[in-house]
Enzyme design. Sequence first.
Site, PDB file in Angstrom:
ATOM      1  N   ASP A  48       0.827  -1.222   0.000  1.00  9.48           N
ATOM      2  CA  ASP A  48       0.000   0.000   0.000  1.00  9.48           C
ATOM      3  C   ASP A  48       0.857   1.267   0.000  1.00  9.48           C
ATOM      4  OD1 ASP A  48      -2.343  -1.695   0.383  1.00  9.48           O
ATOM      5  OD2 ASP A  48      -1.687  -1.858   2.456  1.00  9.48           O
ATOM      6  N   LYS A  53       1.082   4.402  -8.526  1.00  7.26           N
ATOM      7  CA  LYS A  53       1.358   5.766  -8.998  1.00  7.26           C
ATOM      8  C   LYS A  53       2.726   5.846  -9.672  1.00  7.26           C
ATOM      9  CE  LYS A  53      -1.349   7.732  -5.202  1.00  7.26           C
ATOM     10  NZ  LYS A  53      -1.719   6.405  -4.661  1.00  7.26           N
ATOM     11  N   HIS A  76      -3.881  -2.031  -6.583  1.00  3.65           N
ATOM     12  CA  HIS A  76      -3.123  -0.831  -6.938  1.00  3.65           C
ATOM     13  C   HIS A  76      -4.096   0.231  -7.420  1.00  3.65           C
ATOM     14  CE1 HIS A  76       0.753  -3.363  -7.861  1.00  3.65           C
ATOM     15  NE2 HIS A  76       0.359  -3.423  -6.614  1.00  3.65           N
ATOM     16  N   LYS A 135      -0.574 -24.827  -6.176  1.00  2.00           N
ATOM     17  CA  LYS A 135       0.633 -24.680  -7.005  1.00  2.00           C
ATOM     18  C   LYS A 135       1.799 -25.430  -6.374  1.00  2.00           C
ATOM     19  CE  LYS A 135       3.814 -21.160  -8.806  1.00  2.00           C
ATOM     20  NZ  LYS A 135       4.126 -19.726  -8.891  1.00  2.00           N
ATOM     21  N   VAL A 292      -7.505  -1.283  -0.751  1.00  2.00           N
ATOM     22  CA  VAL A 292      -8.193  -1.258  -2.049  1.00  2.00           C
ATOM     23  C   VAL A 292      -8.940  -2.561  -2.291  1.00  2.00           C
ATOM     24  CG1 VAL A 292      -7.863  -1.104  -4.555  1.00  2.00           C
ATOM     25  CG2 VAL A 292      -6.509   0.337  -3.015  1.00  2.00           C
ATOM     26  N   LYS A 297      -9.489  -1.130   7.297  1.00  6.76           N
ATOM     27  CA  LYS A 297      -8.666  -0.006   7.711  1.00  6.76           C
ATOM     28  C   LYS A 297      -7.238  -0.480   7.937  1.00  6.76           C
ATOM     29  CE  LYS A 297     -12.095   2.992   9.935  1.00  6.76           C
ATOM     30  NZ  LYS A 297     -12.454   3.694  11.185  1.00  6.76           N
ATOM     31  N   ASP A 326       2.518  14.581   1.902  1.00  8.99           N
ATOM     32  CA  ASP A 326       1.547  15.613   2.278  1.00  8.99           C
ATOM     33  C   ASP A 326       0.702  15.229   3.487  1.00  8.99           C
ATOM     34  OD1 ASP A 326       0.628  13.714   0.219  1.00  8.99           O
ATOM     35  OD2 ASP A 326      -1.308  14.714   0.453  1.00  8.99           O
ATOM     36  N   GLY A 408       0.399  13.952  -3.358  1.00 12.05           N
ATOM     37  CA  GLY A 408      -1.016  13.890  -3.710  1.00 12.05           C
ATOM     38  C   GLY A 408      -1.304  12.645  -4.522  1.00 12.05           C
TER      39      GLY A 408
END
Length: 418
Positions: A48, A53, A76, A135, A292, A297, A326, A408
């Site tokens: 995470d 990005k 992602h 596997k 995601v 949380k 930020d 950001g």
Amino acid sequence: TAVLPGMYSEILCRLGLVTGLGTCTGGKRPRNDTGNKVTVVLGAQWGDEGKGKVVDLLATESDIICRCQGGNNAGHTVVVEGKEYDFHLLPSGIINSKALSVIGNGVVIHLPGLFEEAEKNEKKGKGIGPTYSSKASRTGLRICDLLDDFKEFSLRFKNLAQQHHAMFPTLEVDVDGQLKKLKEYAERIRPMVRDAVYFMYEAINGPPKKILVEGANAALLDIDFGTYPFVTSSNCTVGGVCTGLGIPPLNIGDVYGVVKAYTTRVGIGAFPTEQLNEVGELLQTRGHEVGVTTGRKRRCGWLDLVILRYANMINGFTAFALTKLDILDVMEEIKVGVSYKLNGKNIPYFPANMDVLQKVEVVYDKLPGWNCDTSSCRKWEELPVKAQNYIRFIENHVGVPVKWVGVGKARESMIQIF
């Protein structure tokens, strides 16, 4: 003396018994340094960190973008032109329509319907563990099996379903219904399937190409080097790039580690710098720290440099991408974990045993916060001096330069330093 067949010509050449074999190499095969290098992006904490990005940023100039390890348990998030995309199995660089996206052999695909019971029991992930178990026990089914003889595939699928029913008696699988869906899937994906090893070999040794490899999860979740047993099921450190895509270490170029400006973790397990207080709540709220894939949380705490040094030992990072700086904008004072003490003594290593890790005392350094908004900064010079000092502090303690700083969600919020 037994001699391997491939060594005959070399031995004869060295003995002077034959000619026309080319120049002898003194028993060493000539090293081939030609070929394209792959650029790798890996998580350096517990996941995470914002890998999507960084991948999205690098993908704009890439010809091929690959996922090398993991499964659809990894999420992602990428924001482009105000639109948010969440990826679980597909490479997050797929937004670049000019690039070719590759899902490597090391990515395990969850067969629909077969492991739902395990998911219901755990409610912690996407049930990828049972898939990896198949596997490892050599009973798993692969894409090459699906696209070959479907009758043979069907028989093996039924046997696998029976095995799991024996382990989970309440498991109900509509075998015929699943096989019908899988047959349809097979024909849809058939045109997109290639032999991955040969494909990557051709890509690496062909004309110049920019090849980007996207890791899933992160160093501390690696099945071998992570905080076992609270880890994922795959090798999400740099070795997984080679085993997941079938490429030699020689062709690995830059390895970028993605680091959040603080630390988060999903689920249970040791977390030395976790803050079960208003600091942790502030980081969770400001950082929107919700998984995601799982919707859970995330636990939050101060940045842990012991973890970063450990991750660098394993991966050999070229540089860091430091994300979510930020989120710390409102902090009057920022703590950074710089070392661990065990029984009152400093230890120079990251403990492999989780019981030991639970007992360590974190030694913190305190840095002054910058207490101002950085979200509009687009250049290094625009960052507050105290924010710059925070970044340099990390570089100096870990020995890895920071190449990007994220302030950001959007692509343009990544400040490139060099």
